[in-house]
Design a protein around this motif. Structure first.
Motif, PDB file in Angstrom:
ATOM      1  N   PRO A   1      32.511   6.948  64.322  1.00 56.53           N
ATOM      2  CA  PRO A   1      32.683   7.267  62.902  1.00 56.53           C
ATOM      3  C   PRO A   1      33.332   8.630  62.645  1.00 56.53           C
ATOM      4  O   PRO A   1      33.797   8.887  61.554  1.00 56.53           O
ATOM      5  CB  PRO A   1      31.260   7.236  62.351  1.00 56.53           C
TER       6      PRO A   1
ATOM      7  N   SER B   1      33.747   2.573  62.337  1.00 58.69           N
ATOM      8  CA  SER B   1      32.454   3.065  61.852  1.00 58.69           C
ATOM      9  C   SER B   1      31.328   2.724  62.821  1.00 58.69           C
ATOM     10  O   SER B   1      30.315   3.405  62.852  1.00 58.69           O
ATOM     11  CB  SER B   1      32.150   2.495  60.467  1.00 58.69           C
TER      12      SER B   1
ATOM     13  N   ALA C   1      39.422   8.212  60.706  1.00 59.39           N
ATOM     14  CA  ALA C   1      38.426   7.782  59.714  1.00 59.39           C
ATOM     15  C   ALA C   1      38.704   8.289  58.301  1.00 59.39           C
ATOM     16  O   ALA C   1      38.614   7.510  57.354  1.00 59.39           O
ATOM     17  CB  ALA C   1      37.028   8.176  60.179  1.00 59.39           C
ATOM     18  N   PRO C   2      39.057   9.568  58.092  1.00 59.08           N
ATOM     19  CA  PRO C   2      39.314  10.005  56.711  1.00 59.08           C
ATOM     20  C   PRO C   2      40.510   9.310  56.062  1.00 59.08           C
ATOM     21  O   PRO C   2      40.490   9.012  54.869  1.00 59.08           O
ATOM     22  CB  PRO C   2      39.573  11.513  56.844  1.00 59.08           C
TER      23      PRO C   2
ATOM     24  N   GLY D   1      38.537   3.093  50.708  1.00 57.26           N
ATOM     25  CA  GLY D   1      37.391   3.516  49.909  1.00 57.26           C
ATOM     26  C   GLY D   1      37.399   2.971  48.495  1.00 57.26           C
ATOM     27  O   GLY D   1      36.389   2.427  48.026  1.00 57.26           O
TER      28      GLY D   1
ATOM     29  N   ASP E   1      26.781  -2.115  56.810  1.00 61.10           N
ATOM     30  CA  ASP E   1      27.510  -2.214  55.551  1.00 61.10           C
ATOM     31  C   ASP E   1      28.263  -3.545  55.523  1.00 61.10           C
ATOM     32  O   ASP E   1      29.195  -3.760  56.303  1.00 61.10           O
ATOM     33  CB  ASP E   1      28.482  -1.036  55.434  1.00 61.10           C
TER      34      ASP E   1
ATOM     35  N   ARG F   1      30.291  -1.804  47.471  1.00 58.31           N
ATOM     36  CA  ARG F   1      29.180  -0.960  47.933  1.00 58.31           C
ATOM     37  C   ARG F   1      28.157  -0.706  46.835  1.00 58.31           C
ATOM     38  O   ARG F   1      26.990  -0.482  47.119  1.00 58.31           O
ATOM     39  CB  ARG F   1      29.719   0.363  48.469  1.00 58.31           C
TER      40      ARG F   1
ATOM     41  N   GLU G   1      39.421   5.824  55.147  1.00 60.03           N
ATOM     42  CA  GLU G   1      38.535   5.876  53.985  1.00 60.03           C
ATOM     43  C   GLU G   1      39.329   6.141  52.704  1.00 60.03           C
ATOM     44  O   GLU G   1      39.006   5.607  51.652  1.00 60.03           O
ATOM     45  CB  GLU G   1      37.450   6.938  54.179  1.00 60.03           C
ATOM     46  N   SER G   2      40.376   6.939  52.797  1.00 62.75           N
ATOM     47  CA  SER G   2      41.228   7.185  51.631  1.00 62.75           C
ATOM     48  C   SER G   2      41.887   5.899  51.157  1.00 62.75           C
ATOM     49  O   SER G   2      42.032   5.664  49.960  1.00 62.75           O
ATOM     50  CB  SER G   2      42.323   8.204  51.962  1.00 62.75           C
TER      51      SER G   2
ATOM     52  N   GLN H   1      38.648   0.177  60.005  1.00 66.21           N
ATOM     53  CA  GLN H   1      37.632   1.117  59.513  1.00 66.21           C
ATOM     54  C   GLN H   1      36.226   0.628  59.852  1.00 66.21           C
ATOM     55  O   GLN H   1      35.367   1.411  60.235  1.00 66.21           O
ATOM     56  CB  GLN H   1      37.788   1.324  58.006  1.00 66.21           C
TER      57      GLN H   1
END
Length: 184
Positions: free
Chosen positions: A126, A122, A131-132, A139, A156, A146, A135-136, A118
């Motif tokens: 991205p 990014s 990516a989704p 995240g 980041d 974060r 992120e799931s 990831q």
């Protein structure tokens, strides 16, 4: 030498199948859409064993326990098979507990790899279709970091701290595996 080859094949083939089952469990738990190619791939390669198991192992609070139990069972079979080939003896309770700890280690490795992928995606792309999904998965792990670690020059750093924490957990799981092997 033949035992080494059999152990390698047993660990690789069944280990990858256990990984697919564990990923399917997490994909369903995180409600990743069925139409995504990765989800469809996992369902296709594991459905032949998950469907019949669902008759005997019900889901619980939205969790597909049959898939998780099958991943545990495959790890259990790997451990029993390797034990028979090597000639070590341990009780069924030790193997069942060790299989559960192995699944925890696999989960940590999955998260470790996904955080790295990831982070790289990014920077490179991205808007990747992957990516989704990543992120799931990562995240919820990265969210606490974060909140406390702001981006520095649009970079980041939360994945770095999450990877450090995951590495600590991996060490704990590895030591737990050793302790179980020595205790039984």
């Amino acid at each position: 030498m033949p035992n080494q080859i059999i152990i390698f094949l047993l660990d690789t083939v069944l280990g990858l199948f256990s990984l697919a089952l564990l990923l399917r469990f997490y994909v369903q738990w995180l409600r990743i859409p069925y139409y995504h190619p990765i989800t469809r791939f996992l369902v296709t390669i594991t459905d032949f064993v998950v469907r019949p198991a669902r008759r005997f192992i019900p889901s619980w609070r939205g969790l597909d326990l049959s898939t998780f139990v099958l991943a545990w069972l495959v790890q259990f079979i790997i451990l029993i098979g390797i034990s028979l080939l090597v000639g070590t003896r341990a009780g069924l309770f030790a193997f069942s507990l060790l299989a559960l700890v192995k699944l925890a280690g696999m989960t940590l490795n999955i998260l470790f790899v996904m955080i790295i992928v990831q982070a790289v995606l990014s920077w490179i792309n991205p808007n990747s279709p992957l990516a989704p999904i990543l992120e799931s998965f990562v995240g919820p792990i990265l969210a606490p970091f974060r909140r406390f670690i702001p981006p520095i020059a649009n970079l980041d750093l939360s994945p770095l701290f999450a990877l450090l924490l995951l590495q600590v957990f991996m060490i704990v799981v590895e030591n737990l595996q050793r302790q179980i092997m020595h205790a039984f």
